[in-house]
Motif scaffolding. Structure first.
Motif, PDB file in Angstrom:
ATOM      1  N   ALA A  62      -5.882  -5.541  -6.664  1.00 23.96           N
ATOM      2  CA  ALA A  62      -6.679  -5.152  -5.510  1.00 23.96           C
ATOM      3  C   ALA A  62      -6.887  -3.449  -5.420  1.00 23.96           C
ATOM      4  O   ALA A  62      -8.115  -2.980  -5.429  1.00 23.96           O
ATOM      5  CB  ALA A  62      -6.386  -5.563  -4.206  1.00 23.96           C
ATOM      6  N   ALA A  63      -5.974  -2.928  -5.562  1.00 27.78           N
ATOM      7  CA  ALA A  63      -5.949  -1.373  -5.477  1.00 27.78           C
ATOM      8  C   ALA A  63      -6.620  -0.668  -6.845  1.00 27.78           C
ATOM      9  O   ALA A  63      -7.381   0.170  -6.669  1.00 27.78           O
ATOM     10  CB  ALA A  63      -4.613  -0.701  -5.687  1.00 27.78           C
TER      11      ALA A  63
ATOM     12  N   ALA B 207      -0.617   9.843  -8.696  1.00 28.73           N
ATOM     13  CA  ALA B 207       0.249  10.535  -9.941  1.00 28.73           C
ATOM     14  C   ALA B 207      -0.686   9.849 -11.204  1.00 28.73           C
ATOM     15  O   ALA B 207      -0.926  10.623 -12.110  1.00 28.73           O
ATOM     16  CB  ALA B 207       1.600   9.829  -9.899  1.00 28.73           C
ATOM     17  N   ALA B 208      -1.164   8.658 -11.219  1.00 27.63           N
ATOM     18  CA  ALA B 208      -1.975   8.006 -12.334  1.00 27.63           C
ATOM     19  C   ALA B 208      -3.077   8.844 -12.391  1.00 27.63           C
ATOM     20  O   ALA B 208      -3.557   9.278 -13.525  1.00 27.63           O
ATOM     21  CB  ALA B 208      -2.194   6.546 -12.083  1.00 27.63           C
TER      22      ALA B 208
ATOM     23  N   TRP C 214       0.890  -1.123   0.129  1.00 23.45           N
ATOM     24  CA  TRP C 214       0.120   0.204  -0.033  1.00 23.45           C
ATOM     25  C   TRP C 214       0.908   1.211  -0.028  1.00 23.45           C
ATOM     26  O   TRP C 214       0.590   2.222  -0.755  1.00 23.45           O
ATOM     27  CB  TRP C 214      -0.879   0.222   1.116  1.00 23.45           C
ATOM     28  N   ARG C 215       1.901   1.278   0.855  1.00 18.16           N
ATOM     29  CA  ARG C 215       2.659   2.391   0.816  1.00 18.16           C
ATOM     30  C   ARG C 215       3.368   2.731  -0.379  1.00 18.16           C
ATOM     31  O   ARG C 215       3.487   4.007  -0.866  1.00 18.16           O
ATOM     32  CB  ARG C 215       3.814   2.352   1.806  1.00 18.16           C
ATOM     33  N   LYS C 216       3.772   1.873  -1.360  1.00 17.86           N
ATOM     34  CA  LYS C 216       4.324   1.874  -2.590  1.00 17.86           C
ATOM     35  C   LYS C 216       3.294   2.299  -3.514  1.00 17.86           C
ATOM     36  O   LYS C 216       3.580   3.029  -4.452  1.00 17.86           O
ATOM     37  CB  LYS C 216       5.050   0.646  -2.744  1.00 17.86           C
ATOM     38  N   LEU C 217       2.131   2.031  -3.222  1.00 17.86           N
ATOM     39  CA  LEU C 217       1.223   2.283  -4.383  1.00 17.86           C
ATOM     40  C   LEU C 217       0.690   3.524  -4.258  1.00 17.86           C
ATOM     41  O   LEU C 217       0.324   4.144  -5.063  1.00 17.86           O
ATOM     42  CB  LEU C 217       0.290   1.149  -4.376  1.00 17.86           C
ATOM     43  N   LYS C 218       0.395   4.140  -2.848  1.00 15.43           N
ATOM     44  CA  LYS C 218      -0.275   5.177  -2.652  1.00 15.43           C
ATOM     45  C   LYS C 218       0.014   6.335  -3.435  1.00 15.43           C
ATOM     46  O   LYS C 218      -1.092   6.914  -4.209  1.00 15.43           O
ATOM     47  CB  LYS C 218       0.098   5.648  -1.186  1.00 15.43           C
TER      48      LYS C 218
END
Length: 285
Positions: free
Chosen positions: A73-74, A48-49, A39-43
């Protein structure tokens, strides 16, 4: 999403004997499907996306990649289409990890291992764009400068004073981000899950320079706690996991977290932490 994640102190006579305090930062409890450093890496990549007007996330991983499943999942949770480019040939039936990703709506594609090693080269990315259209690219494992920004936020969530922050290392991104969030006098200690992982030190430096303009110099890596290499296990590691479950009612992931915590307890018992040291170990999932 449970953020900040819980912090619990372990009660263990092995710690008491050395006058060391050990807390678990339970990032594995952030979300059952997007846990911990995933989660921390994706946040901030998701932010940005969205800001770039992208509707599709594309990323890479092996057939058992937790990052693939977390990205799927994200995407389902935050309204993105997702594409997982998997190393190697397709195998049916899908394993549990890929089946779960598909349940979240991820479209799977496969690259032979030779092409997969070239996955960041322009011709490979252009071919993927021709096939799937425009996408926001997430690197394998999710580690990039925005991932470090997310990991950097973790130390500020820890209320008690502490001296050492420990985490497992696969790509070095989590360690690089955590170290950047520490206060003066604190140290980040990574435990490589890879045999021959000495290259990670250079990767951490490069990641920090790219993200922050300079390396922080407040971190180190233990290269001796890999138990034979990535995803390898031994009876000693299995016994540690079983004993930890009995003592503390916590099931440890054997690929990363169990190796890290075994390394922490080994260092405690060998007296490598001074009396009075407070340690926080991140349970990444």
């Amino acid at each position: 999403m449970q953020v900040p994640s819980p912090l619990t102190e372990l009660r263990d006579e092995r710690l008491n004997a050395r006058d060391v305090r050990l807390y678990l930062k339970r990032d594995d409890l952030i979300s059952p499907d997007i846990p911990g450093n995933k989660w921390r890496k994706l946040k901030y990549n998701l932010v940005a996306a969205r800001e770039q007007g992208q509707h599709t996330l594309l990323t890479f991983g092996g057939a058992y990649s937790n990052h693939i499943r977390a990205t799927a999942a994200a995407g389902a949770r935050f309204g993105f289409d997702t594409i997982g480019v998997i190393r190697g040939e397709e195998h049916r039936p899908l394993n549990d990890s890929l089946a779960r990703a598909v349940q979240y709506g991820m479209r799977l594609a496969y690259l032979d291992r030779t092409t997969y090693r070239r996955k960041t080269e322009p011709d490979v990315l252009d071919a993927l764009a021709d096939e799937f259209g425009d996408f926001y690219l997430l690197p394998e494992g999710g580690t990039n400068t925005l991932a470090l920004k997310g990991c950097m936020e973790l130390p500020a969530e820890i209320a008690p004073d502490f001296d050492v922050l420990c985490c497992a290392c696969g790509t070095g991104g989590t360690l690089a981000g955590l170290a950047a969030g520490l206060r003066p006098g604190q140290h980040a200690l990574g435990f490589s899950a890879l045999k021959g992982g000495e290259f990670l030190a250079g990767d951490v430096r490069r990641l920090q320079i790219a993200a922050f303009g300079a390396e922080t110099g407040n971190w180190s890596i233990d290269f001796d706690s890999h138990f034979g290499g990535y995803a390898k296990r031994t009876p000693e590691l299995d016994d540690f996991v079983t004993d930890f479950r009995v003592r503390h009612d916590v099931d440890l992931d054997r690929v990363y977290v169990a190796k890290m915590l075994h390394g922490v307890f080994t260092r405690v018992q060998e007296g490598e932490f001074a009396a009075g040291t407070a340690i926080v170990a991140v349970v990444t999932g």
